[in-house]
Enzyme design. Structure first.
Site, PDB file in Angstrom:
ATOM      1  N   GLU A  81     -65.527 -20.949  -7.430  1.00 33.83           N
ATOM      2  CA  GLU A  81     -66.694 -21.626  -8.015  1.00 33.83           C
ATOM      3  C   GLU A  81     -67.591 -22.192  -6.912  1.00 33.83           C
ATOM      4  OE1 GLU A  81     -65.725 -24.710 -10.831  1.00 33.83           O
ATOM      5  OE2 GLU A  81     -67.810 -24.958 -11.456  1.00 33.83           O
ATOM      6  N   GLU A 121     -61.711 -32.450 -14.253  1.00 30.19           N
ATOM      7  CA  GLU A 121     -62.278 -31.806 -15.446  1.00 30.19           C
ATOM      8  C   GLU A 121     -61.603 -30.440 -15.673  1.00 30.19           C
ATOM      9  OE1 GLU A 121     -65.165 -28.581 -15.972  1.00 30.19           O
ATOM     10  OE2 GLU A 121     -66.423 -30.156 -15.086  1.00 30.19           O
ATOM     11  N   HIS A 122     -61.490 -29.657 -14.594  1.00 31.86           N
ATOM     12  CA  HIS A 122     -60.821 -28.350 -14.724  1.00 31.86           C
ATOM     13  C   HIS A 122     -59.388 -28.505 -15.225  1.00 31.86           C
ATOM     14  CE1 HIS A 122     -62.932 -24.891 -12.579  1.00 31.86           C
ATOM     15  NE2 HIS A 122     -63.847 -25.839 -12.628  1.00 31.86           N
ATOM     16  N   HIS A 162     -64.673 -33.352 -10.662  1.00 29.25           N
ATOM     17  CA  HIS A 162     -64.825 -31.984 -11.152  1.00 29.25           C
ATOM     18  C   HIS A 162     -63.470 -31.272 -11.228  1.00 29.25           C
ATOM     19  CE1 HIS A 162     -65.481 -27.625 -10.181  1.00 29.25           C
ATOM     20  NE2 HIS A 162     -66.270 -27.741 -11.234  1.00 29.25           N
TER      21      HIS A 162
END
Lengths: 430, 424
Positions: free
Chosen positions: A145, A73-74, A70
């Protein structure tokens, strides 16, 4: 030169074109002439569960911090000299991404300048650029997040159930990791993961919209030919032995919730299944869950009328190559009653045979839901990719559903819902 | 380009909107009943669709209605209530497979319309009210729904902001009603609200998909045969309310992340001339990841994961929001206000204006690719009274200039700052 291989789905009036490029990238193009927008997803077969593998050139397994897929991905959105969000905005397009258990997908949606936008999609995902400074900077954003998910009791409960079900399989780990785990992530880690999993041979591009397949293929091929990639290597992932038994058969967690919650989870005891078998199994289970607990079921009616559940009551089933689980539940002031009714319902179904008319009613419902879902190009792009990664075809859902019988449902009923693989989770207010 | 045909007309007092296209696998139906927001009616109206769905004369309980829907190839029926500016809408949405993808469905659309009609017009009645068992179930269910919004922190913060910002106006009440009103409502009171709905609401029926238009019109005329002569009344309007002092509201909850909302009165609604200019302003300010709020608060300072703004097109309301660490409250308020000032002083480029317009046109075109998007476009056209033609819509966005954007942004007035803080 007609190099594209057409796959025709007659009943649905759809045709998809396929080509595997020399660098290993699989390209699928789905023309939709009446649509305004073009959606493209560029997906790698790399998700949160791929946290232990042997990096390129190494013959041993290395464990990476939780949440790294993740995090990666960012970080992909920032290239050395440009930034994907802004470039797409200049080109009038929307971009998004998500990381799941088994894949990371980058999605483009645009109604104009399709070729430029598609090129930008390929380029930003294929240009890793990480520095110590930019990696540090991202930690603050991801921390927020994670806190957002922490404040979402349903999200917490879902991972609570997975933690109960699994002893060691990484599906139990929160997709975004934890605040301490993301602190450990370094730019070197990100490059290692990138180099292992973002090779074109581990990726799939799906383009759907008012496009001419040959033109799209030409563009993608010439874009890929301009880039150099190392030779394809087999990816070696490590997954611990999990077994059929659950980690914990029940638990209670305390969270600030206005109404308690209850969830019942079942772990797939032997999840390794191949191709078509997965599809039939997965669809049978979805039908079965709807039949037992859907809004037209006796169990739901009973629970709703007695006030044991409200409209948040829901169920889901997930099946991938090496894990699978179902989760049933929602808000409830009477969690024990819900657990009891769900168990009794399953037992009752196991004892009696399933009525063919009931099965057909629910199969019809699933057919309707599928036709509704494939109105959406995003859904097609996303799910087609997911099915391909499992060696399946999304559009086989329809004929497979149509072929299901009551006895197919009975088969999966006895395999999936076993007492050893069951857990319950109750969420109580602090 | 696509072969579509759009029409709107009144049949028996129901406004029928048809969008005939081959591009979907399903046919979508939506029935809305709209009335001016009235404080005394909102909660009862929020219960009505759920009570109707709890049983009808021919399908006397929820399960039988659901099983009938399942048999219609899983026709989905979604119920909702919405607050749109000064109006309250009850919404029934249905979706069924298009005939050509099924073997045995000659009259699926007709059966679905009949079922929808049955649910709306033939409720179970006893002693001059709705069936009391169903009413009690739905009262309990609504109470739980209202309690559970504490779980959805963004929604909770939104509800609380509006409650404080519009104190004294009907708009302060959420579309799903208020918990304190539920106990005082009984089967008869809610039935009266239902009769009131039949007599005074505006009814709109939208159908999107592939069908024979003439047949559908005839079907609707025959099935929805009740004559409606509803004169739609305009309700309260808060236009012209001026902001005196900025209200600052803080709630405390056991949360890990602070939620900050800034509520602006922007006095541009879908019925106003500068509506499109306000949308472009919002596009530059906070709507997209390329907008000022995202760029400054998330990308430059890493202070938030989400940071954006949204407009309520029927109310003249704009909300800027961010999920932040508690200690950054003052700093982020300051940053949002700084971007607001930049908007008003024209501190943005022509390229940003063009980009914002491009994104909005993209959204408009995308909306035409989904049944829900199309029904939304219909509703907007009803609300604005403007043409639904896609070229006209693009034209309205395209002609906005930087000067228009500055002019509309200058009207933005910060009304309230809401912060969901942690408990000490």
């Amino acid at each position: 030169m007609n190099e594209l291989h057409p796959i025709i789905y007659e009943g649905l009036e759809e045709t998809i074109y396929y080509k595997k490029l020399p660098n290993g990238l699989e390209v699928y193009i789905h023309p939709k002439k009446d649509f305004h927008k073009t959606v493209a997803t560029f997906t790698t077969k790399y998700g949160s569960i791929d946290n232990k593998f042997s990096p390129e050139g190494k013959d041993y397994f290395v464990q990476f911090p939780d949440g790294i897929a993740h995090f990666l991905e960012h970080k992909m959105f920032e290239c050395e000299k440009w930034d994907a969000f802004h470039k797409f905005a200049e080109q009038g397009a929307f971009v998004n991404a998500f990381t799941g258990f088994t894949r990371t997908a980058y999605t483009l949606s645009a109604t104009s300048r399709i070729k430029e936008n598609l090129t930008t999609l390929l380029d930003f995902v294929q240009e890793p650029y990480f520095t110590d400074e930019t990696v540090e900077k991202e930690k603050g954003i991801i921390e927020q997040e994670i806190k957002m998910y922490d404040d979402n009791p349903d999200w917490r409960a879902r991972f609570g159930v997975l933690d109960n079900l699994y002893k060691s399989h990484p599906v139990k780990i929160d997709l975004a990791g934890t605040i301490p785990s993301i602190q450990q992530i370094t730019k070197e880690d990100l490059y290692t993961c990138y180099n292992t999993f973002y090779h074109p041979s581990n990726m799939l591009l799906f383009v759907i919209g008012p496009v001419v397949p040959e033109e799209i293929l030409r563009l993608v091929r010439s874009n890929q030919e301009q880039k150099e990639f190392p030779e394809t290597k087999k990816i070696r992932r490590f997954f611990p032995e999990e077994g059929a038994a659950v980690n914990k058969s029940s638990s209670v967690i305390k969270l600030p919730v206005p109404i308690p919650k209850v969830f019942i989870g079942y772990k797939e005891s032997f999840p390794i299944k191949q191709g078509q078998e997965i599809l039939k199994y997965e669809l049978s289970l979805n039908v079965l869950l709807e039949l037992m607990f859907g809004s037209g079921s006796e169990a739901y009616e009973k629970m709703y009328e007695n006030g044991y559940v409200d409209k948040s009551f829901n169920f889901e089933y997930t099946h991938e190559k090496n894990f699978g689980f179902s989760i049933i539940g929602g808000n409830s002031y009477s969690p024990e009653d819900v657990i009891k009714i769900i168990s009794e319902t399953i037992e009752k179904f196991k004892k009696d045979s399933i009525n063919q008319d009931d099965a057909e009613r629910v199969i019809n419902k699933e057919i309707g839901a599928f036709l509704s879902a494939i109105n959406s190009p995003q859904f097609i792009a996303n799910q087609f990719t997911r099915y391909r990664f499992n060696d399946l075809d999304l559009f086989d859902v329809l004929p497979t559903l149509e072929s299901l019988t009551a006895s197919d449902l009975e088969d999966v009923l006895h395999v999936h819902f076993s007492d050893d693989s069951r857990t319950t989770l109750i969420v109580k207010d602090k | 380009m696509e072969d579509i045909h759009i029409s709107s007309e009144e049949l028996n007092g129901v406004h029928l909107h048809l969008y005939n296209t081959n591009k979907f696998k399903t046919v979508s139906i939506m029935l809305t009943m709209k009335s001016p927001l009235q404080e005394s009616l909102i909660t009862a109206r929020a219960l009505i669709p759920h009570i109707l769905n709890g049983g009808s004369i021919h399908y006397p309980n929820r399960k039988l209605i659901q099983q009938k829907l399942d048999k219609l190839y899983g026709a989905t029926l979604l119920l909702d209530v919405q607050k749109k500016g000064e109006d309250h809408s009850i919404v029934f949405r249905m979706e069924i497979p298009a005939d050509k993808f099924l073997d045995d469905s000659a009259s699926l659309l007709k059966s679905s319309l009949e079922l929808l009609h049955e649910i709306v017009y033939n409720p179970l009645i006893e002693n001059g009210g709705f069936h009391s068992v169903i009413v009690e179930q739905e009262k309990r269910s609504l109470k739980q729904r209202i309690d559970s919004i504490h779980n959805e922190k963004m929604l909770y913060a939104n509800v609380r902001l509006l409650e404080e910002m519009y104190k004294g106006e009907p708009y302060q009440i959420p579309a799903f009603g208020r918990k304190e009103d539920i106990n005082s409502l009984d089967a008869i009171a809610i039935y009266q609200a239902y009769e009131n709905m039949l007599q005074t609401d505006r009814f709109d029926l939208f159908i999107v998909g592939a069908f024979n238009e003439d047949q559908v019109k005839l079907m609707v005329q025959n099935i929805f045969c009740e004559q409606h002569n509803n004169e739609f009344m305009k309700g309260f309007s808060s236009a012209g309310v001026t902001v005196n002092d900025i209200k600052v509201i803080e709630d405390k909850m056991d949360v890990k992340q602070g939620i900050l909302l800034l509520g602006y009165r922007i006095s541009s609604t879908i019925q106003d001339e500068d509506y499109e200019a306000a949308r472009v302003a919002n596009a530059i300010f906070g709507r997209f990841p390329s907008s000022k709020l995202f760029r400054n608060i998330r990308e430059k300072e890493s202070l938030a994961y989400f940071s954006h703004s949204q407009m309520e097109s029927n109310k003249g309301l704009l909300i800027a929001m961010a999920g932040i660490d508690f200690i950054h409250y003052e700093r982020v308020v300051e940053m949002i206000r700084e971007q607001e000032r930049a908007m008003k002083q024209g501190e943005f480029t022509d390229a940003e204006v063009e980009q914002g317009k491009g994104m909005l046109i993209n959204l408009l075109l995308e909306a035409h690719d989904s049944p829900v998007g199309i029904m939304d476009i219909f509703i907007q056209s009803v609300d604005s009274g403007l043409s639904i033609d896609i070229h006209d819509q693009i034209q309205r966005i395209s002609k906005i200039s930087k000067a228009d954007v500055i002019c509309t942004a200058k009207k933005w007035e910060l009304d309230s700052i809401y912060f969901l803080n942690r408990e000490e």
